[in-house]
Scaffold this motif. Structure first.
Motif, PDB file in Angstrom:
ATOM      1  N   GLN A  51       0.825  -1.208   0.000  1.00  0.00           N
ATOM      2  CA  GLN A  51       0.000   0.000   0.000  1.00  0.00           C
ATOM      3  C   GLN A  51       0.855   1.253   0.000  1.00  0.00           C
ATOM      4  OE1 GLN A  51      -0.304  -2.601   1.902  1.00  0.00           O
ATOM      5  NE2 GLN A  51      -2.405  -3.375   1.807  1.00  0.00           N
ATOM      6  N   LEU A  52       1.977   1.234   0.724  1.00  0.00           N
ATOM      7  CA  LEU A  52       2.869   2.397   0.745  1.00  0.00           C
ATOM      8  C   LEU A  52       3.546   2.586  -0.612  1.00  0.00           C
ATOM      9  CD1 LEU A  52       4.541   1.994   4.252  1.00  0.00           C
ATOM     10  CD2 LEU A  52       2.633   3.454   3.614  1.00  0.00           C
ATOM     11  N   ILE A  53       3.936   1.485  -1.209  1.00  0.00           N
ATOM     12  CA  ILE A  53       4.571   1.582  -2.523  1.00  0.00           C
ATOM     13  C   ILE A  53       3.591   2.142  -3.548  1.00  0.00           C
ATOM     14  CG2 ILE A  53       5.720   0.268  -4.330  1.00  0.00           C
ATOM     15  CD1 ILE A  53       6.633  -1.714  -2.210  1.00  0.00           C
ATOM     16  N   GLU A  54       2.339   1.720  -3.476  1.00  0.00           N
ATOM     17  CA  GLU A  54       1.333   2.235  -4.407  1.00  0.00           C
ATOM     18  C   GLU A  54       1.119   3.734  -4.219  1.00  0.00           C
ATOM     19  OE1 GLU A  54      -2.100  -0.072  -3.703  1.00  0.00           O
ATOM     20  OE2 GLU A  54      -1.331  -1.892  -4.669  1.00  0.00           O
ATOM     21  N   SER A  55       1.126   4.204  -2.959  1.00  0.00           N
ATOM     22  CA  SER A  55       0.943   5.641  -2.726  1.00  0.00           C
ATOM     23  C   SER A  55       2.099   6.449  -3.293  1.00  0.00           C
ATOM     24  CB  SER A  55       0.798   5.908  -1.222  1.00  0.00           C
ATOM     25  OG  SER A  55       1.990   5.565  -0.528  1.00  0.00           O
ATOM     26  N   VAL A  56       3.307   5.884  -3.288  1.00  0.00           N
ATOM     27  CA  VAL A  56       4.458   6.588  -3.863  1.00  0.00           C
ATOM     28  C   VAL A  56       4.398   6.540  -5.389  1.00  0.00           C
ATOM     29  CG1 VAL A  56       6.964   6.632  -4.011  1.00  0.00           C
ATOM     30  CG2 VAL A  56       5.860   6.133  -1.829  1.00  0.00           C
ATOM     31  N   LEU A  57       4.034   5.395  -5.946  1.00  0.00           N
ATOM     32  CA  LEU A  57       3.942   5.281  -7.401  1.00  0.00           C
ATOM     33  C   LEU A  57       2.883   6.211  -7.982  1.00  0.00           C
ATOM     34  CD1 LEU A  57       4.248   1.416  -7.867  1.00  0.00           C
ATOM     35  CD2 LEU A  57       5.919   3.143  -8.518  1.00  0.00           C
ATOM     36  N   ALA A  58       1.872   6.550  -7.189  1.00  0.00           N
ATOM     37  CA  ALA A  58       0.832   7.443  -7.686  1.00  0.00           C
ATOM     38  C   ALA A  58       1.343   8.861  -7.908  1.00  0.00           C
ATOM     39  CB  ALA A  58      -0.346   7.459  -6.714  1.00  0.00           C
ATOM     40  N   SER A  60       5.073   9.553  -8.284  1.00  0.00           N
ATOM     41  CA  SER A  60       6.377   9.574  -8.941  1.00  0.00           C
ATOM     42  C   SER A  60       6.372   8.601 -10.121  1.00  0.00           C
ATOM     43  CB  SER A  60       7.485   9.198  -7.960  1.00  0.00           C
ATOM     44  OG  SER A  60       7.479  10.080  -6.845  1.00  0.00           O
ATOM     45  N   SER A  61       7.058   9.006 -11.183  1.00  0.00           N
ATOM     46  CA  SER A  61       7.136   8.167 -12.380  1.00  0.00           C
ATOM     47  C   SER A  61       8.372   7.278 -12.381  1.00  0.00           C
ATOM     48  CB  SER A  61       7.131   9.051 -13.622  1.00  0.00           C
ATOM     49  OG  SER A  61       8.212   9.972 -13.574  1.00  0.00           O
ATOM     50  N   ASP A  62       9.444   7.687 -11.686  1.00  0.00           N
ATOM     51  CA  ASP A  62      10.698   6.938 -11.653  1.00  0.00           C
ATOM     52  C   ASP A  62      10.950   6.519 -10.215  1.00  0.00           C
ATOM     53  OD1 ASP A  62      13.127   5.791 -12.033  1.00  0.00           O
ATOM     54  OD2 ASP A  62      14.195   7.647 -12.538  1.00  0.00           O
ATOM     55  N   VAL A  63      10.543   5.314  -9.862  1.00  0.00           N
ATOM     56  CA  VAL A  63      10.623   4.829  -8.486  1.00  0.00           C
ATOM     57  C   VAL A  63      11.489   3.586  -8.448  1.00  0.00           C
ATOM     58  CG1 VAL A  63       9.345   4.035  -6.473  1.00  0.00           C
ATOM     59  CG2 VAL A  63       8.327   5.741  -7.994  1.00  0.00           C
ATOM     60  N   THR A  64      12.435   3.574  -7.523  1.00  0.00           N
ATOM     61  CA  THR A  64      13.311   2.430  -7.293  1.00  0.00           C
ATOM     62  C   THR A  64      13.167   1.992  -5.843  1.00  0.00           C
ATOM     63  OG1 THR A  64      14.898   3.249  -8.918  1.00  0.00           O
ATOM     64  CG2 THR A  64      15.681   1.598  -7.362  1.00  0.00           C
ATOM     65  N   ILE A  65      13.142   0.701  -5.616  1.00  0.00           N
ATOM     66  CA  ILE A  65      13.070   0.172  -4.263  1.00  0.00           C
ATOM     67  C   ILE A  65      14.252  -0.755  -4.036  1.00  0.00           C
ATOM     68  CG2 ILE A  65      11.528  -1.717  -4.966  1.00  0.00           C
ATOM     69  CD1 ILE A  65      10.312  -1.569  -2.139  1.00  0.00           C
ATOM     70  N   LEU A  66      14.888  -0.612  -2.874  1.00  0.00           N
ATOM     71  CA  LEU A  66      16.028  -1.437  -2.487  1.00  0.00           C
ATOM     72  C   LEU A  66      15.633  -2.282  -1.293  1.00  0.00           C
ATOM     73  CD1 LEU A  66      19.076  -2.225  -2.621  1.00  0.00           C
ATOM     74  CD2 LEU A  66      19.499  -0.333  -1.030  1.00  0.00           C
ATOM     75  N   VAL A  67      15.632  -3.592  -1.461  1.00  0.00           N
ATOM     76  CA  VAL A  67      15.352  -4.536  -0.382  1.00  0.00           C
ATOM     77  C   VAL A  67      16.484  -5.546  -0.342  1.00  0.00           C
ATOM     78  CG1 VAL A  67      12.842  -4.271  -0.420  1.00  0.00           C
ATOM     79  CG2 VAL A  67      13.922  -5.927  -1.938  1.00  0.00           C
ATOM     80  N   ARG A  68      16.786  -6.033   0.832  1.00  0.00           N
ATOM     81  CA  ARG A  68      17.909  -6.954   0.965  1.00  0.00           C
ATOM     82  C   ARG A  68      17.532  -8.394   0.622  1.00  0.00           C
ATOM     83  NH1 ARG A  68      18.511  -7.173   7.586  1.00  0.00           N
ATOM     84  NH2 ARG A  68      16.383  -7.830   8.058  1.00  0.00           N
ATOM     85  N   SER A  69      16.230  -8.700   0.612  1.00  0.00           N
ATOM     86  CA  SER A  69      15.775 -10.056   0.342  1.00  0.00           C
ATOM     87  C   SER A  69      15.555 -10.245  -1.145  1.00  0.00           C
ATOM     88  CB  SER A  69      14.479 -10.343   1.099  1.00  0.00           C
ATOM     89  OG  SER A  69      13.899 -11.546   0.675  1.00  0.00           O
ATOM     90  N   VAL A  70      16.181 -11.271  -1.704  1.00  0.00           N
ATOM     91  CA  VAL A  70      15.996 -11.582  -3.115  1.00  0.00           C
ATOM     92  C   VAL A  70      14.577 -12.093  -3.364  1.00  0.00           C
ATOM     93  CG1 VAL A  70      16.804 -13.019  -5.030  1.00  0.00           C
ATOM     94  CG2 VAL A  70      18.444 -12.078  -3.392  1.00  0.00           C
ATOM     95  N   ALA A  71      14.023 -12.857  -2.419  1.00  0.00           N
ATOM     96  CA  ALA A  71      12.661 -13.362  -2.573  1.00  0.00           C
ATOM     97  C   ALA A  71      11.658 -12.215  -2.573  1.00  0.00           C
ATOM     98  CB  ALA A  71      12.342 -14.359  -1.465  1.00  0.00           C
ATOM     99  N   ASP A  72      11.849 -11.239  -1.657  1.00  0.00           N
ATOM    100  CA  ASP A  72      10.952 -10.079  -1.638  1.00  0.00           C
ATOM    101  C   ASP A  72      11.082  -9.265  -2.917  1.00  0.00           C
ATOM    102  OD1 ASP A  72      10.180 -10.897   0.835  1.00  0.00           O
ATOM    103  OD2 ASP A  72      11.343  -9.412   1.939  1.00  0.00           O
ATOM    104  N   ALA A  73      12.314  -9.129  -3.406  1.00  0.00           N
ATOM    105  CA  ALA A  73      12.522  -8.362  -4.631  1.00  0.00           C
ATOM    106  C   ALA A  73      11.821  -9.024  -5.814  1.00  0.00           C
ATOM    107  CB  ALA A  73      14.018  -8.217  -4.906  1.00  0.00           C
ATOM    108  N   GLY A  74      11.919 -10.351  -5.914  1.00  0.00           N
ATOM    109  CA  GLY A  74      11.234 -11.034  -6.990  1.00  0.00           C
ATOM    110  C   GLY A  74       9.728 -10.890  -6.922  1.00  0.00           C
ATOM    111  N   GLN A  75       9.165 -10.941  -5.702  1.00  0.00           N
ATOM    112  CA  GLN A  75       7.724 -10.782  -5.548  1.00  0.00           C
ATOM    113  C   GLN A  75       7.273  -9.373  -5.922  1.00  0.00           C
ATOM    114  OE1 GLN A  75       5.602 -13.312  -4.740  1.00  0.00           O
ATOM    115  NE2 GLN A  75       3.965 -11.850  -5.224  1.00  0.00           N
ATOM    116  N   LEU A  76       8.063  -8.373  -5.523  1.00  0.00           N
ATOM    117  CA  LEU A  76       7.726  -6.997  -5.899  1.00  0.00           C
ATOM    118  C   LEU A  76       7.790  -6.802  -7.408  1.00  0.00           C
ATOM    119  CD1 LEU A  76       9.627  -5.043  -3.087  1.00  0.00           C
ATOM    120  CD2 LEU A  76       7.154  -5.317  -3.314  1.00  0.00           C
TER     121      LEU A  76
END
Length: 560
Positions: A51-58, A60-76
């Protein structure tokens, strides 16, 4: 930087297999909507709820997210597709151009991996600052080690964080533990919000001046009550004490520092499925609700944003005043206030709750609670619901009051209803031993509304803390001792009655034996010739006119 088969970019410090848990935070999403600028190059640092990511995407057009988990990154990457650039790795492994917006509401605890250097909190902050442009907007969260829930947590320190969350920063001397330390540690000027259970965010300066019973204090306490943490004592008492000491901003579960932007509101709070915002004024609070907010139903009640007043006057809650009067044993003042409340309440759909009714010394006003019933509720039922909820909070928190300890439940609620001008119904004759009294029937509807309201508010007042458990155990011990004495007295009484019954039984047996002997002797006498002669003599003695009897006998003899 490399790219995996799923399109996720990988930098140094990624963790696999691993996953970081996140929870929805609607109030925080509303706050980000107000502070994140539009069409800016944005970095989301650390794990965040969708939900937080969606509020930011609404915005900004160029959004990058950094997560340490490869599994979480793949799901995102699968959930958001090409509109979100996903990078798996640690903060110290990311080397890129500065960003215009950096959002790290989860803090700096979960941004390093197994292979990362042992960076302190200030070193991690320096790494984050290196990724920010000179005029960047930065939103940084920080968990409060001095939070009230952390101080009252009944779990030992080694059991509060399990193996499913890898956070090596629980003991860091460079980590800020107050609002002033956080502001001093940041290399930019910032606005700090106090985070109460991720459900209510209050500007730190406003929280520092909030008093017990006021809007910010009430919402902060209600937010902490919903956090599922085993406590040593109730959190509500600590919130009020901290507010009296100007320390409400020092005890939240965390803080949120905002750099480069000025939020338009002083307070953000989650209410059902929507978020209410409020701005403090000289006379009270100006509240707003989202334009697209729709009523949300929870059980038999629903939250209607349209019934929330646009302006709330300053003052304390009626519940705070009633608690104070009950503790001081000022029954006349309590009775007077209850009578004024009985005159103020009218038939309405809005469920009345004394912890959200504002009292400024002269008049009453509704707060931000917008829970309503399907149809209009009678005045008596609204008062019964309000007093039933007040009873549960007064007795459940073991507060002092002037009423006898045996006057609880429906009897005490009925007494308060009488103070409010609601006359008790006439007593009806019971048709069976299990028939409830008239007072129980009177408050039954109000108790149903109070239970539905507690369920809608997700209140955890039913959760027993250690101090309450000890108090209840002591009460149970005293009650057990009294019951043992009562049982001993009953056993003695039963023993005495048993002995008396045995004595009576022996006496009855003796009398029966005597009766049998007398009956046998009597039958033997009745069968003897002596008894027959005596009966003849007896009947002869009854004759008063012997000559008449003789003539009758002679006449009968002649006939025969």
């Amino acid at each position: 930087m490399s790219e995996s088969a799923s399109g996720v970019q990988v930098v140094r410090g990624e963790m696999q297999p691993w996953t970081d848990r996140t929870t929805p935070r609607p109030a925080l999403a509303a706050l980000l909507t107000d502070v994140v600028p539009a069409n800016r190059r944005t970095l989301i640092l650390g794990p965040h709820a969708p939900q937080l990511i969606e509020s930011v995407l609404a915005h900004s057009s160029d959004v990058t997210i950094l997560v340490r988990s490869v599994a979480d990154a793949g799901q995102l990457g699968e959930d958001f597709g090409p509109c979100l650039q996903v990078i798996a790795g640690a903060l110290d492994g990311l080397q890129t151009e500065p960003y215009d917006v950096i959002i790290a509401t989860d803090g700096l605890d979960r941004v390093l991996g197994y292979d990362s250097a042992d960076l302190s909190w200030t070193e991690r902050l320096a790494a984050l600052a290196a990724l920010a442009a000179p005029d960047a907007v930065v939103v940084l969260g920080l968990e409060n080690e001095f939070s009230l829930l952390n101080l009252l947590d009944s779990r030992p320190a080694d059991e509060r964080h399990g193996d499913d969350e890898w956070r090596p920063l629980h003991d860091d001397p460079t980590r800020p533990v107050s609002v002033e330390q956080l502001r001093s540690a940041l290399p930019w000027a910032s606005e700090v919000y106090a985070d109460f259970g991720s459900r209510t965010f209050v500007r730190a300066d406003v929280a520092a001046t909030s008093r017990p019973g006021e809007l910010a204090t009430r919402l902060a306490g209600a937010a902490l009550e919903t956090v599922d943490v085993p406590l040593l004592s109730p959190a509500a008492e600590g919130v009020d004490t901290a507010a009296r000491a100007d320390l409400l901003a020092a005890i939240p579960t965390g803080w949120l520092a905002i750099v480069g932007a000025q939020p338009p509101h002083d307070l953000y709070t989650q209410a059902a499925t929507t978020t209410l915002t409020a701005t403090q004024t000289l006379t009270g609070w100006d509240t707003t609700t989202p334009a697209d907010a729709t009523p949300a139903s929870v059980g038999s009640l629903s939250f209607d944003p349209s019934v929330v007043p646009a302006t709330i006057p300053s003052g304390v809650s009626v519940e705070s005043v009633l608690f104070r009067l009950a503790s001081a044993e000022d029954v006349p003042a309590f009775r007077k206030l209850a009578a004024e409340l009985g005159e103020w309440v009218t038939t309405s759909r809005v469920i009345v709750r004394w912890d959200d009714v504002i009292y400024d010394g002269d008049s009453f006003a509704f707060g931000v609670s917008g829970w309503v019933a399907e149809d209009s509720v009678e005045k008596e039922d609204l008062l019964a619901a309000a007093w039933a909820r007040f009873h549960d909070r007064l007795i459940g928190q073991h507060r002092r009051h002037p009423w006898p300890p045996w006057m609880l439940g429906d009897d005490l609620i009925s007494a308060w209803l009488g103070m409010s001008g609601v006359e008790a119904p006439e007593q009806t004759q019971a048709t069976s031993p299990d028939s409830p009294p008239a007072t129980t029937e009177q408050v039954a509807c109000g108790k149903e509304f109070a239970a539905a309201l507690d369920a809608a508010l997700e209140s955890t007042t039913t959760k027993v803390d250690v101090r309450t458990a000890l108090a209840e155990a002591e009460e149970a011990k005293q009650e057990l001792f009294e019951l043992k004495g009562h049982v001993y007295g009953l056993e003695r009484t039963l023993g005495f009655r048993n002995k008396a019954m045995k004595t009576r039984e022996n006496r009855i047996r003796e009398l029966r034996g005597q009766l049998q002997r007398l009956t046998t002797a009597h039958e033997r006498i009745r069968g003897s010739r002596t008894y027959a002669v005596s009966r003849v003599i007896f009947h002869a003695a009854q004759v008063r006119k012997p000559k008449v009897v003789a003539r009758k006998l002679a006449r009968r003899i002649r006939k025969r």
